[in-house]
Scaffold this motif. Structure first.
Motif, PDB file in Angstrom:
ATOM      1  N   GLN A  79       0.811  -1.224   0.000  1.00 28.67           N
ATOM      2  CA  GLN A  79       0.000   0.000   0.000  1.00 28.67           C
ATOM      3  C   GLN A  79       0.841   1.269   0.000  1.00 28.67           C
ATOM      4  O   GLN A  79       0.393   2.316  -0.472  1.00 28.67           O
ATOM      5  CB  GLN A  79      -0.949   0.011   1.201  1.00 28.67           C
ATOM      6  N   GLY A  80       2.065   1.180   0.526  1.00 31.37           N
ATOM      7  CA  GLY A  80       2.898   2.377   0.629  1.00 31.37           C
ATOM      8  C   GLY A  80       3.170   3.021  -0.712  1.00 31.37           C
ATOM      9  O   GLY A  80       3.116   4.241  -0.861  1.00 31.37           O
ATOM     10  N   GLN A  81       3.494   2.186  -1.705  1.00 32.82           N
ATOM     11  CA  GLN A  81       3.759   2.712  -3.044  1.00 32.82           C
ATOM     12  C   GLN A  81       2.567   3.497  -3.581  1.00 32.82           C
ATOM     13  O   GLN A  81       2.716   4.551  -4.190  1.00 32.82           O
ATOM     14  CB  GLN A  81       4.083   1.554  -4.000  1.00 32.82           C
ATOM     15  N   PHE A  82       1.369   2.977  -3.359  1.00 33.00           N
ATOM     16  CA  PHE A  82       0.172   3.625  -3.899  1.00 33.00           C
ATOM     17  C   PHE A  82      -0.231   4.857  -3.096  1.00 33.00           C
ATOM     18  O   PHE A  82      -0.549   5.915  -3.658  1.00 33.00           O
ATOM     19  CB  PHE A  82      -0.982   2.620  -3.940  1.00 33.00           C
ATOM     20  N   SER A  83      -0.237   4.743  -1.765  1.00 28.69           N
ATOM     21  CA  SER A  83      -0.703   5.878  -0.957  1.00 28.69           C
ATOM     22  C   SER A  83       0.305   7.013  -0.946  1.00 28.69           C
ATOM     23  O   SER A  83      -0.071   8.186  -0.847  1.00 28.69           O
ATOM     24  CB  SER A  83      -1.028   5.431   0.478  1.00 28.69           C
TER      25      SER A  83
END
Length: 449
Positions: A79-83
Motif C-alpha cells: 500500500q505504501g507505493q500507492f498511498s
C-alpha cells in the motif's frame, strides 16, 4: 526568505487547535481500525470452533491463519507505493472495501480452500489499514499531543477490540446452536460492520501534508481552512518536494535503511507475540485442562490489559517519549513471558498473562507509533508499511512454529524463544530514528525531492 508551502502546512498542522473536523477524522480512522484489528485478534478465539465444527483440521486452521498473514504482508508492504504516490484517502477507502467484501464471502465459504483464498484477499485489505491509520491520523495531529491522539486511536480501534472480540465470541457461542454458526456468524458481523464504516469514511478529506508535497498546495490550504486554520499572509514558495515524483521505495531503502530494518525486527517481535501467541492462547489453556469456555473467559480477563496499555500510552508517549517507553516495555515483556510460562494455577495464569500482555502492547504500539513518524511525508506509508509488512510475514511462520516447538520441546521453550525475540526488539527500537516526542513530523524527517 519566503516560506514554502510544505513548511506552512506542516507548521500550521503542528500548532493547530483541535477542531470538530479533527475529532471526526480521528473517530472515522479509529472505527475502521476497530473492524480490521478485531478480525485478526479474534482468530485465536475462533480456532476451537473451527476445529469442533470439523470444517478444518489443526494444520488447515494454521493454513487459514497463515493465509491471512500472507495477505497482511502484501497489503501492508504494497500500500505504501500507492498511498505515497496517489494519496492516503483513495487507498484508505479501497482497502476497507476489499476487507469487508472478502470477510463476508469467507463467512459463506463452502470449503477450506475457498476460505483460505478469501482470508488471503481480506488480509490484503486488512494489511493496508494499519499503516495508513497511524500515518493518516499522525499527519493531522498537533505535535504537542500527537502521541496522545495516536494512543487514543489505538485505544478505540486497537485496544478495546481485544476484550470486545473475546466477549463477542462468548456471546455468539451462547446464542448460536453449532460451532460452525459461531465462526461464520462472527466473520459475517465483522464484514458488515467494516462496510458500514466504509460508507461513512467517504467524508474524509485528503491529508494536507500529502497534498502540499504533491503539487496540490491550493487543496492543502482548503483543507486547513476546514480545520479552522487561517491561510498564509504572504505568497508561499515551492521547493524540490512541492511536486515530488520520487519513488517511495527508493527513498526508504536508500536514505533510511537502518530505520526500516530496525522496524522490521521490532514488528516481527511484536506481531510474533501479540498475534502468533494470541492465536494459540485459548488452545494452549485448553490443553492445560481448562474447558474452551473457561479458556476464553481467562483470555478475556487477560485481554483487558490491552486498553489499560493504551491508557498508559496516552500519558507516557508525550511525557517520557516513544523510545524509552518502548524499550523498557519490551524488556519487561520478555521477563513476564518467562513468568507466564511457569504459571500453573488459573489465578497465576491470569495475573502473569495480564501483565505480560500489558507490556507487549505498550512496547509494540509505542514502537509502531514511533515508526509512523520517522519517515518523510512522501515515503511515510512506504517506510512504515515495509517494516510492518515484513513483521507480519514473519508472523506467518511464527504461528505454526509455536505449535511445532510446543509439541516437540514443550511450552517453556516457546516462551524462552519469544522472550529472546522481545529483548532483541528492545535494542532495535533504539535504531528507529531520533526521538519524536513533541517534534513536528518534518523536523524528524523532511520531505525529499
Amino acid at each position: 526568505m519566503a516560506q514554502t508551502i510544505e513548511g506552512f502546512v506542516g507548521s500550521a498542522l503542528d500548532e493547530a487547535k483541535i477542531s470538530p473536523l479533527h475529532r471526526k477524522i480521528v473517530a472515522l480512522i479509529a472505527a475502521g481500525y476497530f473492524f480490521d484489528v478485531i478480525d485478526f485478534t479474534i482468530f485465536g478465539s475462533l480456532v476451537p470452533y473451527l476445529l469442533q465444527s470439523k470444517f478444518a483440521t489443526g494444520p488447515e486452521v494454521a493454513a487459514i491463519g497463515s493465509a491471512t498473514i500472507f495477505g497482511l504482508f502484501v497489503g501492508t508492504a504494497g500500500q505504501g507505493q500507492f498511498s505515497d504516490r496517489f494519496g492516503r484517502r483513495f487507498i484508505y477507502q479501497f482497502n476497507l472495501l476489499l476487507f469487508g467484501i472478502f470477510t463476508i464471502l469467507g463467512a459463506f465459504a463452502p470449503s477450506v480452500t475457498l476460505l483460505i483464498i478469501c482470508r488471503f484477499i481480506a488480509g490484503v485489505g486488512l494489511g493496508a489499514e494499519q499503516p495508513l491509520c497511524f500515518v493518516y491520523a499522525g499527519e493531522y495531529s498537533p505535535k504537542a499531543i500527537r502521541g496522545r491522539i495516536l494512543a487514543i486511536v489505538h485505544f478505540i480501534g486497537g485496544a478495546c477490540v481485544w476484550p470486545i472480540g473475546t466477549a463477542l465470541v462468548l456471546l455468539f457461542s451462547g446464542y448460536l446452536d453449532t460451532p460452525e454458526h459461531v465462526w461464520r456468524g462472527i466473520w459475517l458481523a465483522i464484514g458488515v460492520g467494516a462496510l458500514i464504516v466504509w460508507v461513512l469514511r467517504f467524508s474524509l478529506p485528503e491529508s494536507p501534508r500529502y497534498l502540499a508535497t504533491h503539487g496540490r498546495g491550493k487543496e492543502a490550504l482548503d483543507v486547513l481552512a476546514r480545520l479552522g486554520i487561517a491561510g498564509p499572509k504572504e505568497t508561499l514558495t515551492t521547493d524540490a518536494a512541492s511536486n515530488t515524483k520520487s519513488d517511495p521505495f527508493a527513498v526508504v531503502f536508500s536514505q533510511f535503511p537502518v530505520r526500516v530494518i530496525a522496524g522490521m525486527i521490532c514488528f516481527t517481535a511484536f506481531f510474533g507475540v501479540a498475534i502468533g501467541l494470541g492465536a494459540w492462547l485459548p488452545n494452549i489453556m485448553n490443553a492445560k485442562g481448562f474447558s474452551i469456555t473457561k479458556s476464553l473467559q481467562y483470555t478475556l480477563a487477560m485481554n483487558f490489559a490491552v486498553p489499560c496499555a493504551s491508557i498508559f500510552m496516552m500519558y507516557a508517549l508525550d511525557k517520557f517519549g516513544r523510545k524509552i517507553t518502548s524499550v523498557c516495555a519490551f524488556i519487561c515483556a520478555g521477563i513476564m513471558a518467562m513468568v507466564f510460562s511457569n504459571a500453573e494455577t488459573a489465578a497465576q495464569l491470569m495475573v502473569a498473562g495480564f501483565i505480560m500482555i500489558f507490556f507487549v502492547q505498550v512496547a509494540g504500539n509505542s514502537m509502531q507509533i514511533f515508526a509512523s513518524e520517522v519517515f518523510p511525508t512522501n515515503a511515510r506509508t512506504s517506510g512504515f508499511g515495509w517494516a510492518a509488512g515484513v513483521g507480519r510475514l514473519a508472523t506467518a511462520f511464527i504461528m505454526p512454529t509455536i505449535l511445532w516447538v510446543q509439541s516437540g520441546y514443550g511450552l517453556t521453550t516457546v516462551f524462552v524463544c519469544l522472550a529472546i525475540l522481545l529483548v532483541i526488539a528492545a535494542g532495535a527500537v533504539t535504531q528507529l530514528g531520533p526521538e519524536s516526542r513533541q517534534k513536528g513530523l518534518d523536523e524528524i524527517a523532511a520531505p525529499t525531492g
